[in-house]
Design a protein around this motif. Structure first.
Motif, PDB file in Angstrom:
ATOM      1  N   LEU A  16      -7.756  33.405 -34.531  1.00  0.00           N
ATOM      2  CA  LEU A  16      -7.237  34.205 -33.545  1.00  0.00           C
ATOM      3  C   LEU A  16      -6.526  33.023 -32.518  1.00  0.00           C
ATOM      4  O   LEU A  16      -7.162  32.575 -31.783  1.00  0.00           O
ATOM      5  N   ASP A  17      -5.356  33.081 -32.576  1.00  0.00           N
ATOM      6  CA  ASP A  17      -4.499  32.364 -31.749  1.00  0.00           C
ATOM      7  C   ASP A  17      -3.362  33.121 -31.211  1.00  0.00           C
ATOM      8  O   ASP A  17      -2.016  32.873 -31.332  1.00  0.00           O
ATOM      9  N   GLN A  69      -3.732  38.321 -24.796  1.00  0.00           N
ATOM     10  CA  GLN A  69      -5.003  38.158 -25.760  1.00  0.00           C
ATOM     11  C   GLN A  69      -5.672  39.386 -25.559  1.00  0.00           C
ATOM     12  O   GLN A  69      -5.762  40.034 -24.301  1.00  0.00           O
ATOM     13  N   ILE A 103      -8.440  39.311 -27.781  1.00  0.00           N
ATOM     14  CA  ILE A 103      -9.423  38.843 -28.570  1.00  0.00           C
ATOM     15  C   ILE A 103     -10.828  39.535 -28.670  1.00  0.00           C
ATOM     16  O   ILE A 103     -11.265  39.761 -30.030  1.00  0.00           O
ATOM     17  N   GLN A 117     -10.291  42.712 -30.782  1.00  0.00           N
ATOM     18  CA  GLN A 117      -9.974  42.163 -32.168  1.00  0.00           C
ATOM     19  C   GLN A 117     -10.947  41.832 -33.146  1.00  0.00           C
ATOM     20  O   GLN A 117     -11.416  42.439 -34.173  1.00  0.00           O
ATOM     21  N   ILE A 118     -12.025  41.070 -32.312  1.00  0.00           N
ATOM     22  CA  ILE A 118     -13.135  40.759 -33.157  1.00  0.00           C
ATOM     23  C   ILE A 118     -14.106  41.886 -33.252  1.00  0.00           C
ATOM     24  O   ILE A 118     -14.520  41.917 -34.370  1.00  0.00           O
ATOM     25  N   CYS A 123     -11.182  30.917 -32.042  1.00  0.00           N
ATOM     26  CA  CYS A 123     -10.211  31.360 -31.376  1.00  0.00           C
ATOM     27  C   CYS A 123      -9.600  30.249 -30.610  1.00  0.00           C
ATOM     28  O   CYS A 123     -10.291  29.413 -30.055  1.00  0.00           O
ATOM     29  N   VAL A 177      -7.638  29.394 -27.057  1.00  0.00           N
ATOM     30  CA  VAL A 177      -7.098  30.098 -25.870  1.00  0.00           C
ATOM     31  C   VAL A 177      -6.649  29.322 -24.964  1.00  0.00           C
ATOM     32  O   VAL A 177      -7.011  27.909 -25.049  1.00  0.00           O
ATOM     33  N   LEU A 183     -14.040  33.640 -22.481  1.00  0.00           N
ATOM     34  CA  LEU A 183     -14.324  34.529 -23.392  1.00  0.00           C
ATOM     35  C   LEU A 183     -15.830  34.758 -23.228  1.00  0.00           C
ATOM     36  O   LEU A 183     -16.584  33.779 -23.162  1.00  0.00           O
TER      37      LEU A 183
END
Length: 191
Positions: A119-120, A126, A128, A131-132, A149, A151, A157
């Motif tokens: 995930l970039d 973002q 993230i 999405q996770i 990830c 970031v 996060l």
């Protein structure tokens, strides 16, 4: 940019033209793979914001069986396809143009399960955590899956996202790498 090691080691990769994509430098890529591997014994890889495709191509070069690369930018898709052609093993890669959230839903219907996820996303856009969560909620990760990830170092996060927990992190200049692994319910309760 190049493939660092493995089956495709040393092969040159193109970058996506313009400022919209921020390619992972070879130095960060090498450090990242030293944190998670550095080699793999099969498995499936998902790169949700593939850009040039460099991370997924590196993962297959180091032993992943297959990779699914997703990006919504037409210029990125073109570069990904050109970079995959450099491997001379196009059958190991599936390229999908589309929005990450929509593609996750489509892959769920295909019952895709992944062992390694990158995930970039563009730093300003973002999502993230969601999405996770979507990957976990849709049972799209193997029990041993790693989620990598990349970031901006200012991004915080959470340590835990459902059953995914940070097990390694590192900073390189303005970039922070956070790697999540899945923990079983019992492990989570014992901590």
């Amino acid at each position: 940019m190049r493939v660092i090691t493995g089956e495709y080691g040393g092969r040159r990769l193109k970058a996506v033209p313009g400022e919209s994509t921020r390619p992972t430098t070879d130095k960060i890529k090498e450090s990242l793979f030293n944190m998670i591997g550095p080699y793999f014994y099969g498995g499936n890889c998902l790169d949700l914001f593939a850009g040039s495709g460099g991370l997924a191509i590196e993962a297959v070069s180091r032993g992943m069986d297959k990779a699914v690369l997703i990006d919504k930018a037409p210029a990125a898709i073109k570069v990904i396809q050109e970079n995959i052609a450099v491997t001379k093993e196009e059958e190991k890669f599936k390229v999908i143009r589309g929005d990450a959230a929509r593609v996750i839903k489509n892959l769920k219907s295909e019952q895709q399960v992944f062992d390694l996820v990158f995930l970039d996303p563009p730093y300003a856009k973002q999502q993230i955590v969601s999405q996770i969560e979507a990957l976990l909620d849709n049972n799209m990760l193997s029990p041993e899956a790693l989620i990598v990830c990349e970031v901006d170092k200012k991004v915080d996060l959470p340590e835990t996202i459902k059953q995914a927990q940070v097990y390694k992190s590192a900073e390189y200049g303005i970039t922070k790498i956070m790697i999540y692994e899945l923990v079983s319910q019992e492990e989570g309760e014992n901590e």
